[in-house]
Design a protein around this motif. Structure first.
Motif, short mmCIF file in Angstrom:
data_model
loop_
_atom_site.label_atom_id
_atom_site.label_comp_id
_atom_site.label_asym_id
_atom_site.label_seq_id
_atom_site.Cartn_x
_atom_site.Cartn_y
_atom_site.Cartn_z
N TRP A 52 -0.52 -4.46 6.01
CA TRP A 52 0.40 -4.86 4.94
C TRP A 52 -0.15 -4.49 3.56
CZ3 TRP A 52 5.19 -5.71 5.92
CH2 TRP A 52 5.59 -6.28 7.14
N GLU A 53 -1.45 -4.70 3.38
CA GLU A 53 -2.07 -4.40 2.09
C GLU A 53 -2.03 -2.91 1.79
OE1 GLU A 53 -6.33 -5.28 -0.21
OE2 GLU A 53 -6.14 -5.65 1.94
N ARG A 54 -2.42 -2.11 2.77
CA ARG A 54 -2.46 -0.66 2.57
C ARG A 54 -1.06 -0.10 2.33
NH1 ARG A 54 -5.30 3.70 5.01
NH2 ARG A 54 -4.62 5.59 3.89
N THR A 55 -0.08 -0.65 3.02
CA THR A 55 1.30 -0.18 2.84
C THR A 55 1.76 -0.41 1.41
OG1 THR A 55 1.84 -0.58 5.17
CG2 THR A 55 3.68 -0.49 3.60
N SER A 59 2.49 2.72 -1.24
CA SER A 59 3.84 2.82 -1.78
C SER A 59 3.81 2.78 -3.30
CB SER A 59 4.70 1.68 -1.23
OG SER A 59 5.99 1.69 -1.82
N ARG A 60 2.99 1.90 -3.85
CA ARG A 60 2.89 1.79 -5.31
C ARG A 60 2.31 3.07 -5.90
NH1 ARG A 60 3.13 -2.89 -8.44
NH2 ARG A 60 3.26 -2.23 -10.62
N ALA A 61 1.30 3.65 -5.22
CA ALA A 61 0.68 4.88 -5.71
C ALA A 61 1.67 6.04 -5.75
CB ALA A 61 -0.52 5.24 -4.84
N GLU A 62 2.68 5.99 -4.87
CA GLU A 62 3.69 7.05 -4.83
C GLU A 62 4.86 6.78 -5.76
OE1 GLU A 62 4.70 7.34 -0.74
OE2 GLU A 62 2.81 8.31 -0.16
N GLY A 64 6.63 3.90 -5.87
CA GLY A 64 7.59 2.95 -5.33
C GLY A 64 7.43 1.57 -5.94
N ASN A 65 8.28 0.66 -5.53
CA ASN A 65 8.23 -0.72 -6.01
C ASN A 65 8.23 -1.67 -4.81
OD1 ASN A 65 8.23 -2.88 -7.82
ND2 ASN A 65 10.47 -2.96 -7.88
N PRO A 66 7.14 -1.66 -4.04
CA PRO A 66 7.10 -2.48 -2.82
C PRO A 66 7.10 -3.96 -3.16
CG PRO A 66 4.92 -1.62 -3.33
CD PRO A 66 5.87 -0.95 -4.29
N PRO A 67 7.66 -4.79 -2.30
CA PRO A 67 7.72 -6.23 -2.58
C PRO A 67 6.35 -6.89 -2.46
CG PRO A 67 8.51 -5.78 -0.36
CD PRO A 67 8.28 -4.43 -1.00
N LEU A 68 6.13 -7.90 -3.29
CA LEU A 68 4.87 -8.64 -3.21
C LEU A 68 4.77 -9.44 -1.91
CD1 LEU A 68 4.07 -10.02 -6.78
CD2 LEU A 68 2.73 -8.40 -5.41
N SER A 69 5.88 -9.55 -1.18
CA SER A 69 5.82 -10.23 0.12
C SER A 69 4.88 -9.51 1.08
CB SER A 69 7.22 -10.33 0.73
OG SER A 69 7.78 -9.03 0.93
N HIS A 70 4.66 -8.21 0.86
CA HIS A 70 3.65 -7.50 1.67
C HIS A 70 2.29 -8.16 1.48
CE1 HIS A 70 6.67 -4.66 2.53
NE2 HIS A 70 6.01 -3.52 2.37
N TYR A 71 1.96 -8.46 0.22
CA TYR A 71 0.67 -9.09 -0.05
C TYR A 71 0.64 -10.53 0.45
CZ TYR A 71 -2.29 -5.79 -2.48
OH TYR A 71 -3.14 -4.75 -2.76
#
Length: 277
Positions: A52-55, A59-62, A64-71
Motif C-alpha cells: 500500500w505504501e509503495r503504491t 503514483s504520487r511520483a508519476e 497522480g493523486n492517490p488517496p491517503l487511505s492507502h497510507y
C-alpha cells in the motif's frame, strides 16, 4: 488475474515480483484479504503495508493523486506487525513512522505529527545510544513539520533544541541541507517571537549553510527575509540581500512574497542612503 499464494512467504515472494514489475494494482489486490488469510503473520502484515505504501509513493511520483487511505491501510498493517513481532519492532516501527508522518504532513494534522514525534522518540529510546541518531533526526524533522502547523513558541523551541543536539551530517548531502534548513527556520521563528537579533543572526548563518548545499527559491526567500530584518546591517549584508532579491524576481516576479521583500529592500536602501547622506 491475482496470483495464488498459500503462505506468508509465498505472499512476500510474489509481492516482490509485482512491485519490481510496477504492477501496483495487482499488488494491492493481492493483499486486500491479508487480515482474513494471515491474521497472525507479522511477515504478511509488513508486506501488505509495503504494498500500500509503495503504491501511494509511486503514483504520487508519476503525478497522480492517490488517496491517503492507502497510507491508512499501510499504517494498520504495520501496527499489527508491531503487535505480533516484538523481535522486529524497530523494522515495523520505522515504516509506521513514515506512514504517520506522511498523513500528518499531507493533512496538516497536528495529532498525527505529534504521534510521529513520540513514536520516533520511543523507538529511539529502545536502541543503544550509539544507534539512535537516525530516529532522533526523524523525530526532529517531524517536530519541525508540527511547528510549521502550530507556529507555537513551545514547538519551535523544541525543534531548535532537537537540532542543536544532533550532529551536523558531514556528507554535505540531503540530510545536511535539511539539518541547516530546519535549524534556521526554528531560529527565525524564535527570533520573531522574542524580537532577538542574536537568534536572527543564527538563522542567517544556518540558511547560508543550507543555501551552499541547495539554491532553492524558498530558501533564498528565507535568507533574504532574515537579512532585511537586521536592525543594523552592514553593506555586505545588504548586498547579499540585493543579490537574493534580484534572483527571486528573475525566477518569480509575481509571487506576493517576492514582491514583499522587493518593497522592503527598496525601503531599507532608501533608509541606508538617507543615513549616509
Amino acid at each position: 488475474m491475482i496470483p495464488e499464494v498459500e503462505t506468508p512467504e509465498q505472499l512476500v515472494a510474489v509481492l516482490q515480483k509485482l512491485l519490481e514489475q510496477r504492477r501496483f494494482d495487482t499488488a494491492t489486490d493481492l493483499v486486500r484479504d491479508v487480515n482474513e488469510r494471515f491474521p497472525e503473520s507479522p511477515v504478511a502484515h509488513h508486506a501488505a503495508g509495503l504494498a500500500w505504501e509503495r503504491t501511494w509513493i509511486e503514483s504520487r511520483a508519476e503525478g497522480g493523486n492517490p488517496p491517503l487511505s492507502h497510507y491508512e491501510k499501510a499504517e494498520a498493517h504495520y501496527r499489527r506487525a508491531m503487535d505480533l513481532d516484538s523481535k522486529n519492532r524497530l523494522m515495523h516501527g520505522e515504516r509506521l513512522f513514515a506512514c504517520v508522518f506522511v498523513m500528518g504532513t499531507q493533512g496538516s494534522d497536528t495529532n498525527r505529527l505529534r504521534e510521529a514525534v513520540k513514536l520516533a522518540d520511543k523507538l529511539g529510546a529502545e536502541l543503544p545510544e550509539t544507534k539512535r541518531e537516525s530516529l532522533q533526526r526523524d523525530a526532529a524533522t517531524a517536530a519541525s513539520a508540527l511547528a510549521r502547523v502550530t507556529r507555537s513558541e513551545e514547538d519551535w523551541a523544541d525543534v531548535a533544541q532537537r537540532f542543536d543536539e544532533l550532529r551536523i551530517p558531514e556528507d554535505g548531502g540531503r540530510e545536511a541541507y535539511f539539518h541547516h534548513h530546519y535549524h534556521g527556520m526554528a531560529r527565525r521563528e524564535l527570533a520573531r517571537l522574542h524580537d532577538s537579533q542574536s537568534l536572527l543572526q543564527e538563522a542567517i548563518d544556518s540558511f547560508r549553510q543550507a543555501l551552499a548545499l541547495s539554491n532553492a527559491p524558498a530558501l533564498e526567500y528565507l535568507l533574504a527575509d532574515c537579512l532585511l530584518q537586521l536592525q543594523n546591517p552592514v553593506e555586505a549584508e545588504l548586498n547579499e540581500a540585493r543579490e537574493l532579491v534580484a534572483g527571486l524576481r528573475e525566477k518569480n516576479p509575481k509571487d506576493p512574497l517576492v514582491e514583499g521583500v522587493t518593497r522592503r529592500l527598496a525601503l531599507r536602501t532608501q533608509m541606508q542612503e538617507k543615513g549616509g547622506s
